[in-house]
Write a protein that holds these residues in place. Structure first.
Motif, PDB file in Angstrom:
ATOM      1  N   PRO A  49       0.827  -1.218   0.000  1.00 14.96           N
ATOM      2  CA  PRO A  49       0.000   0.000   0.000  1.00 14.96           C
ATOM      3  C   PRO A  49       0.858   1.264   0.000  1.00 14.96           C
ATOM      4  CG  PRO A  49       0.078  -0.937   2.194  1.00 14.96           C
ATOM      5  CD  PRO A  49       0.762  -1.922   1.302  1.00 14.96           C
ATOM      6  N   THR A  50       0.335   2.299  -0.616  1.00 21.41           N
ATOM      7  CA  THR A  50       1.035   3.591  -0.648  1.00 21.41           C
ATOM      8  C   THR A  50       0.962   4.260   0.727  1.00 21.41           C
ATOM      9  OG1 THR A  50       0.468   3.880  -2.984  1.00 21.41           O
ATOM     10  CG2 THR A  50       1.125   5.855  -1.765  1.00 21.41           C
ATOM     11  N   VAL A  51       2.046   4.892   1.138  1.00 25.43           N
ATOM     12  CA  VAL A  51       2.067   5.632   2.410  1.00 25.43           C
ATOM     13  C   VAL A  51       2.499   7.070   2.128  1.00 25.43           C
ATOM     14  CG1 VAL A  51       2.527   3.629   3.868  1.00 25.43           C
ATOM     15  CG2 VAL A  51       4.434   4.887   2.895  1.00 25.43           C
ATOM     16  N   SER A  52       1.981   7.996   2.923  1.00 22.36           N
ATOM     17  CA  SER A  52       2.327   9.405   2.738  1.00 22.36           C
ATOM     18  C   SER A  52       3.735   9.669   3.256  1.00 22.36           C
ATOM     19  CB  SER A  52       1.334  10.296   3.477  1.00 22.36           C
ATOM     20  OG  SER A  52       1.448  10.105   4.879  1.00 22.36           O
ATOM     21  N   GLU A  76       4.280   9.577   6.936  1.00 23.41           N
ATOM     22  CA  GLU A  76       4.137   8.275   7.602  1.00 23.41           C
ATOM     23  C   GLU A  76       5.247   7.296   7.243  1.00 23.41           C
ATOM     24  OE1 GLU A  76       0.270   7.284   6.103  1.00 23.41           O
ATOM     25  OE2 GLU A  76      -0.737   7.985   7.929  1.00 23.41           O
ATOM     26  N   ILE A  77       6.195   7.737   6.438  1.00 17.63           N
ATOM     27  CA  ILE A  77       7.272   6.851   5.990  1.00 17.63           C
ATOM     28  C   ILE A  77       8.080   6.322   7.165  1.00 17.63           C
ATOM     29  CG2 ILE A  77       9.533   6.859   4.837  1.00 17.63           C
ATOM     30  CD1 ILE A  77       8.323   8.437   2.587  1.00 17.63           C
ATOM     31  N   LYS A  78       8.393   5.029   7.105  1.00 15.45           N
ATOM     32  CA  LYS A  78       9.211   4.374   8.127  1.00 15.45           C
ATOM     33  C   LYS A  78      10.353   3.610   7.457  1.00 15.45           C
ATOM     34  CE  LYS A  78       5.450   3.578  11.443  1.00 15.45           C
ATOM     35  NZ  LYS A  78       4.734   2.545  12.231  1.00 15.45           N
ATOM     36  N   ALA A  79      11.329   3.240   8.270  1.00 18.06           N
ATOM     37  CA  ALA A  79      12.431   2.423   7.767  1.00 18.06           C
ATOM     38  C   ALA A  79      11.870   1.124   7.209  1.00 18.06           C
ATOM     39  CB  ALA A  79      13.426   2.126   8.878  1.00 18.06           C
ATOM     40  N   GLY A  80      12.364   0.730   6.048  1.00 18.98           N
ATOM     41  CA  GLY A  80      11.890  -0.489   5.405  1.00 18.98           C
ATOM     42  C   GLY A  80      10.912  -0.211   4.275  1.00 18.98           C
ATOM     43  N   GLU A 113      14.249  14.503   7.664  1.00 16.50           N
ATOM     44  CA  GLU A 113      15.375  13.828   7.026  1.00 16.50           C
ATOM     45  C   GLU A 113      15.011  12.355   6.869  1.00 16.50           C
ATOM     46  OE1 GLU A 113      19.623  15.340   7.969  1.00 16.50           O
ATOM     47  OE2 GLU A 113      18.507  15.443   9.844  1.00 16.50           O
ATOM     48  N   ILE A 114      14.835  11.943   5.642  1.00 10.04           N
ATOM     49  CA  ILE A 114      14.494  10.550   5.352  1.00 10.04           C
ATOM     50  C   ILE A 114      15.597   9.979   4.459  1.00 10.04           C
ATOM     51  CG2 ILE A 114      12.832   8.979   4.277  1.00 10.04           C
ATOM     52  CD1 ILE A 114      10.649  11.025   4.878  1.00 10.04           C
ATOM     53  N   TYR A 115      16.372   9.061   5.012  1.00  8.95           N
ATOM     54  CA  TYR A 115      17.477   8.494   4.255  1.00  8.95           C
ATOM     55  C   TYR A 115      17.066   7.173   3.614  1.00  8.95           C
ATOM     56  CZ  TYR A 115      20.467  12.108   6.124  1.00  8.95           C
ATOM     57  OH  TYR A 115      21.003  13.326   6.431  1.00  8.95           O
ATOM     58  N   ARG A 126       4.667   0.399   1.411  1.00 15.50           N
ATOM     59  CA  ARG A 126       5.105  -0.390   2.562  1.00 15.50           C
ATOM     60  C   ARG A 126       4.892  -1.880   2.269  1.00 15.50           C
ATOM     61  NH1 ARG A 126       3.197   2.219   7.629  1.00 15.50           N
ATOM     62  NH2 ARG A 126       4.947   3.538   6.985  1.00 15.50           N
ATOM     63  N   PRO A 127       5.978  -2.618   2.022  1.00 17.77           N
ATOM     64  CA  PRO A 127       5.862  -4.048   1.745  1.00 17.77           C
ATOM     65  C   PRO A 127       5.372  -4.793   2.988  1.00 17.77           C
ATOM     66  CG  PRO A 127       8.155  -3.453   2.029  1.00 17.77           C
ATOM     67  CD  PRO A 127       7.384  -2.172   2.006  1.00 17.77           C
TER      68      PRO A 127
END
Length: 220
Positions: A148-151, A154-158, A186-188, A217-218
Motif C-alpha cells: 500500500p502507498t504511504v504518505s 508516515e514513511i518508516k524504515a523499510g 530527514e528521510i534516508y 510499505r511491503p
C-alpha cells in the motif's frame, strides 16, 4: 614463667585461627553492612541475574530493565547514547533487509546486476529482500505496486520509495529503500545510483525531492 609464655602463645594461636576461619575470601562489605565474602557476593549476583532472566521470560521487568527496553526502542543504549539502530525499525525482518542492503554500499551500478560485481536499483531491493525469503518483482515499476502507498509523513524504515526522471507516476525509473527517518525532515534511503553505485541519500535533497513519486510499505 614457662607456663605463662605457653599460655600467651596458645591464646595468640587461638585468636589467629578464629579470625582466619571466618573466610578464606577477601571481604567487600561497606561500613555498617553485614559481612559478605567475595564468594557470597558472587553467589548473590548470580542469583540476581537468574531472577532477571526469569522475570524477562514471564514478562515482568525491573525498573532498570524497563529503562533498557525503552532506550532500545528509542535507538539508544541504557546511558542514552545512540546504538546505531533506528527507532523506526518495526521488526527484525526490516533490520535484516536494511543491514543486507547496507552491506552492498560501494557496489558499482550495473544494469540488470544483482551481485557485488554490480547491481541496479531494483536488483538491490530484490537481493536485500531475499535475506528474509521475500521475493520482490524484478522491475522498479512492478515493485512500486508491492504494498500500500504511504504518505511522506508516515514513511518508516523499510518502506520502498520510487522516482521518475520524467516526474510521471506512470513512468517509474528509480527505486530505493528507506533506512532511517530523523525528526521527520530527514528521510534516508539506500539505492544504486548510476554514477556512484550503492549509497544512501536524503529523500529531501532537491534532486530526489523533485523526482519523488511515491512510497509503499511491503508486507513483511
Amino acid at each position: 614463667m614457662l607456663n605463662k609464655y605457653s599460655t600467651l602463645l596458645l591464646l595468640g594461636l587461638l585468636l589467629l585461627v578464629a579470625s582466619c576461619g571466618k573466610s578464606s575470601y577477601s571481604t567487600f562489605s561497606k561500613p555498617d553492612e553485614a559481612y559478605k565474602s567475595a564468594q557470597e557476593i558472587a553467589e548473590l549476583k548470580k542469583a540476581e541475574r537468574q531472577q532477571r532472566r526469569l522475570a524477562r521470560k514471564s514478562g515482568i521487568f525491573s525498573k532498570e530493565d524497563k529503562k533498557k527496553v525503552l532506550a532500545k526502542k528509542k535507538g539508544k543504549d541504557s546511558k542514552g547514547r545512540n546504538n546505531g539502530v533506528s527507532a523506526n525499525y518495526s521488526s527484525k525482518k526490516v533490520e535484516t533487509v536494511i543491514s543486507t542492503a547496507r552491506s552492498f554500499r560501494g557496489t558499482p551500478y550495473k544494469f540488470g546486476g544483482t551481485t557485488r560485481i554490480g547491481m541496479d536499483c531494483s536488483g538491490l531491493l530484490c537481493t536485500s529482500f531475499q535475506s528474509i525469503n521475500v521475493t520482490l518483482p524484478r522491475t522498479s515499476s512492478e515493485q512500486s505496486r508491492f504494498g500500500p502507498t504511504v504518505s511522506t509523513s508516515e514513511i518508516k524504515a523499510g518502506d520502498l520509495v520510487f522516482f521518475s526522471s520524467t516526474q510521471s507516476p506512470s513512468n517509474i525509473t528509480h527505486a530505493g529503500m528507506v533506512t532511517e527517518v530523523r525528526n521527520g525532515n530527514e528521510i534516508y534511503f539506500i539505492h544504486s545510483s548510476t554514477s556512484l553505485g550503492v549509497k544512501e541519500d536524503n529523500l529531501f535533497a532537491p534532486y530526489y525531492k523533485r523526482n519523488f513519486i511515491k512510497a509503499v510499505r511491503p508486507g513483511i
